[in-house]
Motif scaffolding. Sequence first.
Motif, mmCIF file in Angstrom:
data_model
loop_
_atom_site.group_PDB
_atom_site.id
_atom_site.type_symbol
_atom_site.label_atom_id
_atom_site.label_comp_id
_atom_site.label_asym_id
_atom_site.label_seq_id
_atom_site.Cartn_x
_atom_site.Cartn_y
_atom_site.Cartn_z
ATOM 1 N N GLY A 1 2.183 -3.012 -5.784
ATOM 2 C CA GLY A 1 1.428 -2.338 -4.737
ATOM 3 C C GLY A 1 0.322 -1.508 -5.330
ATOM 4 O O GLY A 1 0.200 -1.384 -6.556
ATOM 5 N N MET A 2 -0.504 -0.945 -4.458
ATOM 6 C CA MET A 2 -1.614 -0.107 -4.895
ATOM 7 C C MET A 2 -1.537 1.243 -4.195
ATOM 8 O O MET A 2 -1.277 1.326 -2.988
ATOM 9 N N GLY B 1 4.297 -3.130 3.322
ATOM 10 C CA GLY B 1 3.685 -4.402 2.980
ATOM 11 C C GLY B 1 4.607 -5.564 3.267
ATOM 12 O O GLY B 1 5.788 -5.385 3.586
ATOM 13 N N GLY C 1 -7.498 5.370 2.898
ATOM 14 C CA GLY C 1 -6.740 4.128 2.984
ATOM 15 C C GLY C 1 -7.164 3.056 2.014
ATOM 16 O O GLY C 1 -6.576 1.972 1.985
ATOM 17 N N LYS C 2 -8.168 3.342 1.191
ATOM 18 C CA LYS C 2 -8.649 2.358 0.229
ATOM 19 C C LYS C 2 -7.922 2.514 -1.106
ATOM 20 O O LYS C 2 -7.622 3.631 -1.526
ATOM 21 N N PRO C 3 -7.647 1.393 -1.786
ATOM 22 C CA PRO C 3 -6.953 1.463 -3.072
ATOM 23 C C PRO C 3 -7.722 2.300 -4.086
ATOM 24 O O PRO C 3 -8.947 2.218 -4.186
ATOM 25 N N ARG D 1 0.858 -1.185 0.000
ATOM 26 C CA ARG D 1 0.000 0.000 0.000
ATOM 27 C C ARG D 1 0.895 1.236 0.000
ATOM 28 O O ARG D 1 1.801 1.360 0.825
ATOM 29 N N VAL E 1 -3.150 4.291 -2.460
ATOM 30 C CA VAL E 1 -4.371 4.427 -1.673
ATOM 31 C C VAL E 1 -4.742 5.901 -1.509
ATOM 32 O O VAL E 1 -3.887 6.795 -1.578
ATOM 33 N N TYR F 1 6.085 8.231 -2.606
ATOM 34 C CA TYR F 1 5.111 7.451 -1.841
ATOM 35 C C TYR F 1 5.749 6.879 -0.577
ATOM 36 O O TYR F 1 6.952 6.563 -0.558
#
Length: 390
Positions: free
Chosen positions: A147-148, A129, A154-156, A117, A150, A125
Amino acid sequence: MHEVRERILARADEIAAEAEANDELGRLTDTTAEVLRSSGVIRMLQPVEHGGYEADPVEFFRTVRDIGVRSASAGWVAGVVGVHAFEIAQMDALVQKEIWSEDPDTWIASPYAPIGRAVPVEGGYQFSGRWPFSSGTDHCQWIVLGGMIVGDDGKPLPNGVRHFVLPRSDYEIQHDSWDVVGLRGTGSKDVLIEGAFVPAHRVLDPVAMEDGGLADQVGRGDSPLYRMPFHPMFTAGITTATVAMAQGALAAFVDAMRGRVTARGVKTANDPHQLAVLGRAIADIEASEVQLFADIERMWEQAQRGERFTPEQRLLVRRNQVRITRRAIDAVDELFLHAGGAVLRRGNPMQRFWRDIRAAANHASNVADPIYQAYGLNMFDKPTPPSVLY
């Protein structure tokens, strides 16, 4: 034949001799890593200006096959780690300089599963993880991780999957995480990151590489190598290593047949049933290899013409790859069932190839049904799940 492949074949006995030691150690031995490093196999897809060869990818994958026939774990690591240079070559020039300027033989690990994340901060960033299955990671000094990105909640974010590149100082290898029954020698351990800063120039949207068009955007359009589609290239490393295991198991079976006598007193080399099993296995394994390299050669010819790769073309290659591995695995299963009780002994090379190819079957790239389903949907002009193409 490429000079790297010649060097690998010249040291093939050394690679084979270390296969059991790789398993015992739970990673490639330093001797195995030295053979791969000094041969240059990990630099075959690396840019010339950074000490690489920018080699014909067909030659690269044939070299991976030659390694994997002798040692499944060494072939697996060569295929996986070797493809990473292909991706880094399409990233920001600063990343390439950071990785290769001091040592062109620097290895890069992965995995690509978008587990991490990434929280946007000034200049890049904040990244965290824990990822399993980082093959060859003990011998690598950099890593590419999925990774994503967010949002504030906190959501992707939609379409937020990225690849993040980090130096060895920014992540921890979890050395007690790799205790498995197959591909033990790959040392595919977990890696952990807790709030590392990743500058924006070390982040890439992988979708941009899929049709081969990123090469033009980053100034590599004159090199057909970097016009190859990323996903089929990475999965070809897995497919090649898997087929190589089948070839290794086949060779071990043939060696055992030469002197084996069954409980009924029949020499297996004269047993019609054993010979029929052998004939089927050879045909299926050789068919897998022919199809594998035919696809790579076709993609390479298309890249040399400067043509982009459509979703349909990429999906066709993936359909073939999962069928190739299934055919090879089934052939090894049948050989193993007819190899006799002695094959269960740990010193028997065939049991190691059988365990390794069974472990390879569990890799996401070798999971067949989603690919078959996507291919069928495409045939009937229905939307293809993006997950099978990126």
